[in-house]
Design an enzyme around this catalytic site. Structure first.
Site: not given
Length: 315
Positions: A204, A200, A50, A235
């Site tokens: 976020k 993670y 991204i 990705t």
């Protein structure tokens, strides 16, 4: 109504099908050609995925782009791809490890010495460690990379952003943050069994909680701050860090360019979107969908104070 339903059901909204369905109504909403001409953008984690797609999108709109990477070879390859697609693009590669304050300060010092203004700053760099890891400064790695480093970098680049007539800062968050509450009492993830995917998602969530506070901090300088999530994109980071998820959902994943669309839109659309909000597929989205994740103002204030102190920001 269909958009909201797809968003709440997750899979329809986060997949490539959600993006492609919504895309039909966007042509008139696209940033104008050359919208960022003569501008400058910094994109962290721009070597792949991204981040690279975002840099390409910004270059296509006329912006000069600084690719911030940890791997020189990946950065050079990304630059070559972008220039091949946009032959007149101005693209630089700079090394910086967002988890290390010395690296962040060095990079920011280079930028301030070389440039007069910065129009777009995209915080995209990410990590997903399988076991709890601390930086030399003693901070948990995902916290340092996703929260502390971006906080410090934004503040150090504040003079350049303030010099822009329409500066925008964008945090690339994750839909996974909807599963987590703000852990104001344990931001370093010292308690309980450590899981990389949970760490993670927690950080976020922190990014989304910080966006309104950073928007208020920089409002007097005309700097807008946004948070967004890209949906499920195919990705290298997803394939490498979440191989099981990638294998099960590969047929439904968005391309990196589709995941980056809202980042580019937030950076370039006019009139400017509302600062301090959370976005997905060019629309404001709720910061919470589960009652259990809602934080009280005291927790947000406590976390903001701790994060500023850990990042080395002045009050």
């Amino acid at each position: 109504m269909l958009d909201t339903l797809a968003d709440r059901l997750v899979a329809p909204g986060y997949s490539k099908w959600g993006y492609r369905l919504r895309r039909r109504s966007w042509p008139a909403d696209d940033p104008k050609p050359g919208a960022l001409r003569a501008g400058l953008a910094v994109v962290t984690g721009a070597g792949t995925g991204i981040g690279k797609a975002t840099a390409l999108g910004l270059a296509r709109l006329g912006s000069a782009v600084v690719l911030v990477v940890r791997d020189q070879a990946k950065g050079a390859a990304a630059r070559d791809e972008i220039v091949a697609a946009v032959p007149d693009a101005v693209v630089q590669v700079r090394l910086c490890d967002l988890s290390g304050p010395e690296s962040v300060r060095r990079f920011a010092g280079e930028m301030v010495a070389e440039f007069d203004r910065l129009d777009v700053l995209v915080h995209n760099a990410g990590v997903l460690p399988q076991k709890r890891t601390e930086t030399p400064e003693g901070h948990e790695l995902t916290l340092a990379t996703h929260v502390l480093g971006p906080l410090l970098l934004t503040d150090l680049l504040r003079p350049l952003l303030a010099a822009s007539p329409d500066a925008r800062v964008v945090f690339v968050s994750s839909g996974g943050m909807y599963t987590q509450r703000l852990h104001a009492d344990d931001p370093e993830y010292r308690e309980g069994e450590y899981r990389g995917a949970t760490a993670y998602a927690r950080t976020k969530r922190m990014q989304v909680a910080l966006a309104p506070l950073m928007a208020a901090r920089y409002a007097s300088d005309g700097i807008a701050v946004h948070a967004m999530h890209p949906g499920w994109a195919d990705t290298p980071g997803v394939a490498g860090s979440l191989p099981g998820f990638h294998r099960l959902t590969k047929a439904f994943l968005r391309t990196s360019e589709e995941g980056a669309d809202t980042v580019v839109w937030l950076a370039a659309t006019s009139p400017a979107p509302r600062s301090g909000q959370f976005w997905h597929d060019r629309r404001e989205r709720p910061a919470h969908v589960l009652p259990s994740t809602r934080e009280n103002p005291g927790d947000v204030t406590k976390f903001w104070t701790r994060a500023k102190s850990a990042a080395g920001l002045p009050d």
